[in-house]
Design an enzyme around this catalytic site. Structure first.
Site, PDB file in Angstrom:
ATOM      1  CE  LYS A 139      -3.475  -1.930   2.287  1.00  0.00           C
ATOM      2  NZ  LYS A 139      -3.918  -1.901   3.726  1.00  0.00           N
ATOM      3  CD  GLN A 195      -3.256  -3.823   6.986  1.00  0.00           C
ATOM      4  OE1 GLN A 195      -3.800  -2.499   6.050  1.00  0.00           O
ATOM      5  NE2 GLN A 195      -3.081  -4.914   6.788  1.00  0.00           N
ATOM      6  CG  ASP A 213      -9.647   0.536   4.457  1.00  0.00           C
ATOM      7  OD1 ASP A 213      -9.200  -0.502   3.544  1.00  0.00           O
ATOM      8  OD2 ASP A 213      -8.903  -0.198   5.682  1.00  0.00           O
TER       9      ASP A 213
END
Ligand code: NAD
Length: 285
Positions: A52, A96, A119
């Site tokens: 990422k 995460q 997200d």
């Protein structure tokens, strides 16, 4: 049979985003910024995070990786999220997953400002998605929709089956296919006759994490197959679909690796640039 080449499409999207970011930075004189918070040392997470960061830097997004020891308390993590929420240089925040056991993921994720929730895992973005409103859509299903669109695959009126009902892939995928007028069935571990369901699918999306779960006899001839699964097969990576045999029956199929994975990252970058643009224009969700 056509391979749905996620890697090429991802590179194309990243190239377009890079040009877009460069023009926007010229206009606003501010660089887009993304923060990735990683708690603990999960090997798989570390690889995803590294990818990422690399992809974000490529398109011109400042990616700030914040690593915290797994002993950090939930309160401390929430405080960090508050700081990132208030940080003018950060337009998108990722925490995460998975988080260590002593934390409540729901509470942590919902602390992220919905306008920075790239997200799309927070409750507000999810609620908006399920209401068909403008929102940040989760990257994996968003990447899949981009892939299907790039190959002009018709979704309207099609029988779509999603295998797996996770909050990050299966459920939002089902909703996004529904929003595109497909007739959607979501199968899961308690589905009694999986083959009966998958056989009906014009579009079959599989997100389970079990090698060879989907075999050729479970697939309708000419179906479109999207394999989200990531499994270890010795020193190789494979999906949930028996690619060799299913590819002989399908009209389109994603490879693993090189299918859904690269698009997940491209979609995440797309969301980050959207969050940045929205902020620069003084807009909110
Ligand atoms: P998860 O582990 O949270 O959930 C798995 C789902 O599979 C559950 O809903 C469960 O009900 C269902 N399931 C389990 N056994 C089943 C069976 N025999 N038949 C039917 N359904 C069954 O899943 P997740 O987080 O959505 O991840 C699924 C897979 O996708 C994993 O392999 C993961 O690594 C991969 N993944 C890939 C990407 C990517 O970018 N390529 C992104 C996210 C997840």
């Amino acid at each position: 049979m056509t391979i749905l080449d996620g890697k090429s499409l991802s590179n194309k999207i990243k190239g377009e985003l890079k040009a877009k970011v460069s023009a926007l930075v010229e206009q606003y004189q501010v660089k887009p910024g993304m923060a990735i918070v990683e708690v603990g040392n999960d090997t798989a997470s570390e690889i995803y995070v590294r990818n990422k960061v690399r992809a974000a830097n490529f398109v011109g997004i400042n990616a700030r990786l914040i690593k915290k020891d797994s002993s950090i308390s939930q309160e401390e993590l929430l405080k960090l999220i508050d700081e990132l929420n208030a940080d003018e240089g950060i337009h998108g925040i990722i925490v995460q997953l998975p988080l260590p056991k002593h934390m409540d993921e729901r509470v942590v994720i919902d602390r992220i400002d919905p306008n920075k929730d790239i997200d799309g895992f927070g409750i507000l973005n999810k609620g908006k998605l399920f209401s068909g409103m403008k929102c940040f859509q989760p990257a994996t299903p968003l990447g899949i929709i981009k892939l299907l669109d790039a190959y002009n695959i018709e979704l309207k009126g099609k029988e779509a089956v999603v295998v797996g009902r996770s909050n990050i892939v299966g459920k939002p995928m089902g909703m996004m296919l529904l929003l595109r007028d497909a007739t959607v069935t979501i199968a899961h571990r308690y589905t009694v006759d999986l083959k009966k369901i998958t056989k009906e699918a014009d579009i079959l999306v599989v997100a389970v994490g079990k090698k060879d779960l989907i075999t050729a006899d479970m697939v309708k001839p000419r179906a479109v197959i999207v394999d989200v699964g990531i499994n270890r097969d010795g020193d190789k990576i494979c999906g949930d679909v028996d690619f060799e045999n299913v590819s002989k029956v399908a009209s389109y199929i994603t490879p693993v690796p090189g299918g859904v994975g690269p698009l997940t990252i491209a979609a995440l970058l797309d969301n980050t640039v959207k969050a940045y643009e929205q902020k620069m224009q003084g807009l909110t969700l």
